[in-house]
Design an enzyme around this catalytic site. Structure first.
Site, PDB file in Angstrom:
ATOM      1  N   CYS A 113       0.817  -1.226   0.000  1.00  0.00           N
ATOM      2  CA  CYS A 113       0.000   0.000   0.000  1.00  0.00           C
ATOM      3  C   CYS A 113       0.843   1.265   0.000  1.00  0.00           C
ATOM      4  O   CYS A 113       0.307   2.362  -0.156  1.00  0.00           O
ATOM      5  CB  CYS A 113      -0.957  -0.010   1.184  1.00  0.00           C
ATOM      6  SG  CYS A 113      -1.989  -1.467   1.194  1.00  0.00           S
ATOM      7  N   HIS A 249      -3.350   6.856   2.741  1.00  0.00           N
ATOM      8  CA  HIS A 249      -3.811   5.579   2.188  1.00  0.00           C
ATOM      9  C   HIS A 249      -5.128   5.228   2.883  1.00  0.00           C
ATOM     10  O   HIS A 249      -5.249   5.318   4.107  1.00  0.00           O
ATOM     11  CB  HIS A 249      -2.760   4.498   2.430  1.00  0.00           C
ATOM     12  CG  HIS A 249      -3.282   3.116   2.211  1.00  0.00           C
ATOM     13  ND1 HIS A 249      -3.962   2.763   1.067  1.00  0.00           N
ATOM     14  CD2 HIS A 249      -3.252   2.003   2.994  1.00  0.00           C
ATOM     15  CE1 HIS A 249      -4.323   1.493   1.160  1.00  0.00           C
ATOM     16  NE2 HIS A 249      -3.907   1.007   2.320  1.00  0.00           N
ATOM     17  N   ASN A 279     -10.253  -0.690   0.661  1.00  0.00           N
ATOM     18  CA  ASN A 279      -8.791  -0.535   0.615  1.00  0.00           C
ATOM     19  C   ASN A 279      -8.294  -0.995  -0.755  1.00  0.00           C
ATOM     20  O   ASN A 279      -8.331  -2.184  -1.057  1.00  0.00           O
ATOM     21  CB  ASN A 279      -8.180  -1.382   1.740  1.00  0.00           C
ATOM     22  CG  ASN A 279      -6.660  -1.327   1.761  1.00  0.00           C
ATOM     23  OD1 ASN A 279      -6.028  -0.899   0.802  1.00  0.00           O
ATOM     24  ND2 ASN A 279      -6.071  -1.788   2.860  1.00  0.00           N
TER      25      ASN A 279
END
Ligand code: ACO
Length: 322
Positions: A113, A249, A279
């Site tokens: 990520c 993020h 996500n």
């Protein structure tokens, strides 16, 4: 000299998987998911038409159009992905072919990520060193391919998307401001093995899904992200109060709320799109930047701190001025 972001673009698969849909698949509830994560729905890619490389091509085309450049001006394409459909050639080479960036060098990188920020800072280093003027940086993920759809602890979290940015060298004497960290000792907090590895060993199959210690990842994120943002501010004498937006993020709205609290920065400065995206790993930051630009929230001079965190463990923060 730094690379200014002159174009942004994103791509979202049309298929939407809501929390209600997940209630039919695992023992969970819309209420639990919203309360613990802030997620209401996520987009799931079509295996034939929306691979990591195909979604990256779509996001890249939008970013190039937004930048108003000729693709042949692009010197370098860096694509971040944890879930790429391509082993060889790299997905960045697929993008190069499809957008007609025939003069670009290309490579992919995997930093989970933190991938978009890692790719962004790698591109900035090529620009700062004077080697290249125009870069295309992409984050593209089909996380749904790595999700165990019977594991309620992970399948509720992830979604698919791609986001891209075009960077162009300016003539200023500004320096790229960033911090990147990794802690490989904590790799087992979140991992997945390659789907094709040791394919006769049936017992290894479960390891090809995301395996996550959610509590450990949560603890790591709420500690490491405020710390790295403070480190960035101290390193480059940035006053947090002068920063317009903190683009984090999008892993869990509770993580973002905790970061806002620990930094004593109002939550209004932390834009979120997690409710409709879930996500999306390395795609989350460029997708959110694209949304912000479309909403007219990125004006010349807008100051941003972006921060990514994820498997590795890896984490990073960048100061970006529009
Ligand atoms: N629905 C209902 N109940 C659930 C679900 C679900 N989907 N998932 C877990 N539960 C249950 C658990 O079984 C547990 O039940 P028990 O008390 O009877 O044992 C209870 O809910 C609490 O579970 P916890 O795991 O303690 O829940 P927590 O509050 O920690 O939330 C979550 C779990 C949402 C995963 C949280 O830990 C989290 O968001 N962690 C960060 C994860 C993350 O961001 N990962 C991505 C990192 S970025 C990257 O690199 C991809």
């Amino acid at each position: 000299m730094i690379g200014k972001i002159i174009g942004l673009g994103s791509y979202l698969p049309s298929k939407v998987l809501s929390n209600k849909d997940l209630e039919e698949m695992v023992e969970t509830s819309d209420e639990w998911i919203v309360e613990r994560t802030g997620i209401r729905e996520r987009h799931i890619s079509d295996p034939y038409t929306e691979s990591v490389s195909q979604m990256a091509v779509n996001a890249a085309k939008s970013a190039i159009e937004d930048a108003g450049i000729d693709p042949e001006e692009i010197d370098i394409i860096i694509l971040a992905s944890t879930t790429s459909n391509m082993i060889v050639p790299s997905s960045s080479c697929v993008v190069q072919k499809e957008v007609g960036a025939k003069n670009a060098c290309c490579f992919d990188l995997n930093s989970a990520c933190t991938g978009f920020l890692t790719a962004y800072n790698t591109a900035q280093s090529f620009i700062e060193s004077g080697h290249y003027k125009t870069a295309l940086v992409i984050g593209s993920e089909c996380t749904s391919n790595y999700v165990d759809w019977t594991d309620r602890g992970t399948c509720i979290l992830f979604g698919d998307a791609a986001g891209a940015a075009v960077l162009r060298a300016d003539e200023s004497d500004k320096k790229n401001m960033f911090v990147l960290h990794a802690d490989g000792k904590k790799g087992d907090c979140l991992y997945a093995e390659n789907m094709k590895q040791r394919k006769d060993a049936e017992e290894l199959l479960p390891k090809t899904f995301f395996l996550m210690d959610g509590k450990e990842v949560f603890k790591f994120a709420v500690t490491a992200v405020p710390a790295i943002i403070n480190e960035l501010c101290e390193k480059y004498s940035i006053n947090k109060d002068d920063v317009d937006l903190f683009v984090l993020h999008q892993a869990n709205s509770r993580i973002i709320e905790a970061v806002s609290k620990r930094l004593s920065v109002p939550l209004e400065k932390f834009p979120m799109n997690i409710a409709s995206m879930g996500n999306t790993s390395s795609a989350s930051i460029p997708s959110l930047l694209t949304e912000l630009k479309k909403a007219g929230k990125l004006k010349p001079g807008t100051k941003i701190i972006a921060s990514g965190f994820g498997a590795g463990l890896t984490w990073g923060a960048s100061y970006i001025e529009f």
